[in-house]
Design an enzyme around this catalytic site. Sequence first.
Site, short mmCIF file in Angstrom:
data_model
loop_
_atom_site.label_atom_id
_atom_site.label_comp_id
_atom_site.label_asym_id
_atom_site.label_seq_id
_atom_site.Cartn_x
_atom_site.Cartn_y
_atom_site.Cartn_z
CG HIS A 1 5.58 -5.04 2.01
ND1 HIS A 1 4.28 -5.29 2.35
CD2 HIS A 1 6.10 -4.30 3.02
CE1 HIS A 1 4.01 -4.72 3.52
NE2 HIS A 1 5.11 -4.11 3.95
CD GLU B 1 7.88 -5.53 6.94
OE1 GLU B 1 7.72 -4.51 7.60
OE2 GLU B 1 7.45 -5.68 5.80
P1 PGA Z 1 3.75 -0.82 10.04
O1 PGA Z 1 4.05 -1.26 8.55
O2 PGA Z 1 5.02 -0.25 10.62
O3 PGA Z 1 2.67 0.19 9.91
O4 PGA Z 1 3.31 -2.04 10.78
C1 PGA Z 1 5.18 -2.01 8.23
C2 PGA Z 1 5.17 -2.34 6.79
O5 PGA Z 1 4.31 -1.85 6.03
O6 PGA Z 1 6.01 -3.10 6.33
#
Ligand code: PGA
Length: 236
Positions: free
Chosen positions: A85, A155
């Site tokens: 992440h 992401e």
């Molecule tokens: P969020 O977080 O949906 O609050 O943007 C996504 C993540 O932590 O990967």
Amino acid sequence: MFGTKSFNDLAQEIAKGIEDIDHSKISVIICPPFTILDRISETIKDSSLVTGSQDCHFENKGPFTGDVSAQMIIDAGAKFAIIGHSERRKHHFETDEMVAKKVLAAIGNDLNPIICVGESLEDRKNGNAAKVIEAQLSKSIPANYDKDEIIIAYEPIWAIGSGNVASAKDIAEMCLIISNKIKDLFGDISLKVLYGGSVNAKNAKDILKIDGVDGALVGGASLIGQDFIQIVKDAL
Ligand code: PGA
């Protein structure tokens, strides 16, 4: 770093809220913090939910005070692990090479990795997003990855927790880049691409319709039971 024992109620609410939906086409994984992983796994064990962790160390055991291994995660009842992440990469200086070692430890223990990649705002503005993601994919997945399926969470770093979702066009483009790169690296392996970054109960339906998006990685909105249940229903 959200969630104490009281999240047991949240897990129960989610399990109940999705019990009547058709589960043949979707999987719903909740990834609580390590401290409540065992408890939540136990709570949801008779439901259609499964649990995952938010990280996983690359060794199975040893003198790594404070770390948690794939074996320990499996022991806590989880089946998945989020690995790489962007917050781990940023705050814990995790490199692609470390991510690849963690992925290897996960698959070696039959823990399914959810491998995160994402570009910074600067990379996106400079037109480097595709290059950055391709490099992350090449280096964050071990060359000897031998499972039937790869799950990638795309992401964009600037979209996480910011309320700014990437455009549908950019998401579709990145999903295609990811799928082409995975094909290059691993041939015809089954691939699931999740989009993550400010997914909520209002925008999930549109995001989940985008070409190449197979699911979502939901952060903030997963802390509100009814919102998360809505997002799951939007995935149907
Ligand atoms: P969020 O977080 O949906 O609050 O943007 C996504 C993540 O932590 O990967």
